[in-house]
Scaffold this motif. Sequence first.
Motif, short mmCIF file in Angstrom:
data_model
loop_
_atom_site.label_atom_id
_atom_site.label_comp_id
_atom_site.label_asym_id
_atom_site.label_seq_id
_atom_site.Cartn_x
_atom_site.Cartn_y
_atom_site.Cartn_z
N ILE A 151 0.84 -1.21 0.00
CA ILE A 151 0.00 0.00 0.00
C ILE A 151 0.87 1.25 0.00
O ILE A 151 0.56 2.24 -0.66
N GLY A 152 1.98 1.19 0.71
CA GLY A 152 2.89 2.35 0.84
C GLY A 152 3.55 2.74 -0.47
O GLY A 152 4.14 3.82 -0.57
N GLN A 153 3.47 1.88 -1.49
CA GLN A 153 4.07 2.21 -2.79
C GLN A 153 3.08 2.92 -3.71
O GLN A 153 3.48 3.40 -4.77
N VAL A 154 1.82 2.94 -3.33
CA VAL A 154 0.78 3.43 -4.25
C VAL A 154 0.31 4.83 -3.82
O VAL A 154 -0.03 5.04 -2.65
N VAL A 155 0.31 5.74 -4.77
CA VAL A 155 -0.11 7.13 -4.49
C VAL A 155 -1.15 7.56 -5.53
O VAL A 155 -1.04 7.20 -6.70
N ILE A 156 -2.13 8.34 -5.07
CA ILE A 156 -3.21 8.82 -5.95
C ILE A 156 -3.05 10.33 -6.20
O ILE A 156 -2.95 11.11 -5.25
N ALA A 157 -3.03 10.70 -7.47
CA ALA A 157 -2.99 12.13 -7.86
C ALA A 157 -3.29 12.19 -9.36
O ALA A 157 -3.25 11.15 -10.03
N PRO A 158 -3.54 13.38 -9.90
CA PRO A 158 -3.66 13.48 -11.35
C PRO A 158 -2.32 13.09 -12.00
O PRO A 158 -1.25 13.44 -11.48
N ALA A 159 -2.38 12.38 -13.14
CA ALA A 159 -1.14 11.89 -13.76
C ALA A 159 -0.17 13.03 -14.06
O ALA A 159 1.03 12.92 -13.83
N LEU A 208 -7.91 12.07 -12.31
CA LEU A 208 -7.54 10.98 -11.41
C LEU A 208 -6.49 10.06 -12.05
O LEU A 208 -6.67 9.58 -13.17
N GLY A 209 -5.41 9.85 -11.32
CA GLY A 209 -4.37 8.94 -11.77
C GLY A 209 -3.71 8.29 -10.58
O GLY A 209 -4.09 8.55 -9.43
N TRP A 210 -2.75 7.41 -10.86
CA TRP A 210 -2.01 6.81 -9.76
C TRP A 210 -0.58 6.52 -10.18
O TRP A 210 -0.27 6.48 -11.38
N ALA A 211 0.27 6.32 -9.19
CA ALA A 211 1.65 5.93 -9.48
C ALA A 211 2.08 4.91 -8.43
O ALA A 211 1.58 4.91 -7.29
N ILE A 212 2.98 4.01 -8.87
CA ILE A 212 3.53 2.99 -7.98
C ILE A 212 5.04 3.19 -7.97
O ILE A 212 5.66 3.29 -9.04
#
Length: 392
Positions: free
Chosen positions: A96-104, A249-253
């Motif tokens: 979970i700590g690797q995943v972040v939510i923000a606009p791409a 809405l986007g995400w990054a790992i």
Amino acid sequence: MNNKDQIKLAEAAYKLKGSPMFKVLARANELERQGKKIIHFEIGDTDFAPPGHIIEAAVSALRSGETHYVNSLGILPLREAICEATEKELGFKPTIGQVVIAPAKAFIYFLTRCLVNPGEEVIVPDPGFASYYSVFDFIGAKWANIPLLEKNEFRMNPADVRKSITDKTRLIIINSPNNPTGMVMTKEEIMAIGEIAKEKGVYLLTDETYGKMTYDYPHYSPSVIDQCRERTIILNSFSKVYAMAGFRLGWAIMPEAIAEKIGLMIQTVFSAVPPFIQYAGIAALIGDQSQIKAMLAEYKKRRDAIVAGLNSLPGVSCVIPQGAFYAFPNITGTGLTSEEFAEFALENAGLTVLSGTNFGQYGQGYARFSYATSIDNINKAVERLNEALKNK
Ligand SMILES: Cc1ncc(COP(=O)(O)O)c(C=O)c1O
């Protein structure tokens, strides 16, 4: 003090380029106000609406009080859904700590800001997404642009990446399927670049915004090499695949240590993505995918229509793009530069397209058509352009 010359800004502000499509869109809107009928090919947004269950999830979250500040990294159920989806698609499950939510787009800025000092270098595809270049200029990063050449179907060559690495390189960006060319890299090329990043100890940002939008070959991710635990960062977005561009809405790992800093950036700049928007993201990921498949099948038909149409025009030739919803025809046979072609298409055929040079110097000789519009519009546009080019 409305006078531009009197207002003194910080140096970085003068380096901001933004996104070229917004300028073209403004000009087209002006012509539309004068009564001209414009067919739009400039914007990387679709004419499809998001599937109904996605809208419902946002509305019902709003109604049930999801209107407060939330964790800057993103709400847990969405981050969990992303962990599950990643395991299904890529075979590894991030923490979970690797995943972040923000606009791409925000990630492109935040990540570059947190990984690259002014004067250090980024390796980037050319032609490539205009926001990369705008961010580099703004933060004072230097870049080595890797040419994506038509003779190589616009694919990024790992040997070119290796040659461009210096002791100042901090970050490599790859983008497959690519904006603006629609090119899809092979598994071998993707993995070779992943291995180069590992060997040289540089970060690798794999922009997979169009990862689910390939037509003929599958998409591969170099993230399987280190599972985003050491140097690889996956960037993804709901905008294109789920027709959710307006949701932002986007995400990054990424490695947890970087995620912590990006969380602080989000806290500093906008606190968090609105929670009701994040609930829409959960519905998109875990809900029925049949409409997504149907959209993709339709894009493929549109691709075939626009490529055939462009190839029928005098002085224009177009390789078949394998992904995303962009065609990137060679327009050199028209005798026009890319900038002149975009201007010509707008003034003489009522079409908005982007000059290839909006995406870097190797875009000269090309134009970008975003074909996320109806086949009817595509056919009309080809007819208009044909007339205009014949009468040039
Ligand atoms: C290659 C690439 N990366 C990132 C983005 C940004 O996506 P979003 O609009 O979801 O912020 C885009 C959007 O056009 C894109 O083409």
